[in-house]
Design an enzyme around this catalytic site. Structure first.
Site, PDB file in Angstrom:
ATOM      1  N   HIS A   8      40.250  45.560  33.908  1.00 52.16           N
ATOM      2  CA  HIS A   8      40.998  46.433  34.787  1.00 52.16           C
ATOM      3  C   HIS A   8      42.295  46.627  34.257  1.00 52.16           C
ATOM      4  CE1 HIS A   8      43.703  43.935  37.460  1.00 52.16           C
ATOM      5  NE2 HIS A   8      42.001  43.679  37.922  1.00 52.16           N
ATOM      6  N   GLU A  90      37.101  40.666  42.030  1.00 57.48           N
ATOM      7  CA  GLU A  90      37.042  38.930  41.309  1.00 57.48           C
ATOM      8  C   GLU A  90      37.628  38.810  42.803  1.00 57.48           C
ATOM      9  OE1 GLU A  90      38.133  37.559  39.467  1.00 57.48           O
ATOM     10  OE2 GLU A  90      39.890  38.418  38.652  1.00 57.48           O
TER      11      GLU A  90
END
Length: 195
Positions: A8, A90
């Site tokens: 990202h 994550e």
């Protein structure tokens, strides 16, 4: 396996070097620009298949979904035509999320020392906290489901585990890798590298 992976784009937490983990932090303007550039990179890379023939999958967190939508839009595709997979979230830094490592060091110097001794297996305090080893097990489950060429938007930790699992980078070395937000990772036929 043919897999293109994008981290990202930058968030304010990234810029401030805060432990972001599973917190749902949005992209900043730099991150939006990185995502658009990665979309243009994919569109001009001469890939093995047309982009619309890949499976597109993202972590469900906002920063990865926004990155995915900007990548797809910049590559000339419908920005909403992708799926999410929670296995790509994550790793959680538990009670440390939102703090910088320097802030953590002030109240948990002994834990920082333990983390530096074995970053791959170290699990921060907190009920939902994870180690890289735990995240790697989730990554393994994701990889076992990849059935066709895929473009994936994920997080730095997930990409570190890919280097460990596919690139055979040693545990602690993988945990220390710098994962750029403005590059595309290609995994093909057991080889791994940036394009």
């Amino acid at each position: 396996m043919l897999l293109y992976v994008i981290r990202h784009g930058q968030t304010d937490y990234n810029r401030e070097q805060r432990l972001q983990g599973a917190r749902d932090i949005p992209l900043n303007d730099t991150g939006r620009g990185q995502a658009r550039q990665n979309g243009r990179t994919l569109a001009s890379a001469g890939l093995e298949l047309p982009l619309d023939q890949f499976d597109w999958v993202s972590s469900p967190l906002a920063r990865t979904r926004e990155t995915m939508e900007l990548v797809r839009e910049s590559a000339g595709l419908d920005p909403r035509n992708y799926r999410t997979d929670a296995l790509l979230i994550e790793l959680s830094f538990g009670d440390w999320e939102g703090q910088t490592l320097e802030e953590v060091r002030r109240h948990s110097k002994d834990l920082i020392a333990a983390r530096e001794q074995d970053k791959w297996r170290f699990r921060p305090p907190g009920e939902k906290a994870e180690s890289y080893a735990m995240l790697a097990e989730r990554t393994d489950r994701f990889l076992s489901k990849v059935r066709r060429p895929t473009v994936c938007v994920a997080h730095g930790g997930v990409i570190r585990t890919l280097f460990n699992r596919i690139g055979r980078v040693a545990d602690d070395e993988a945990a220390l890798l710098d994962i750029p937000q403005d590059r595309v990772l290609k995994i093909a036929y057991g080889e791994i590298g940036w394009i």
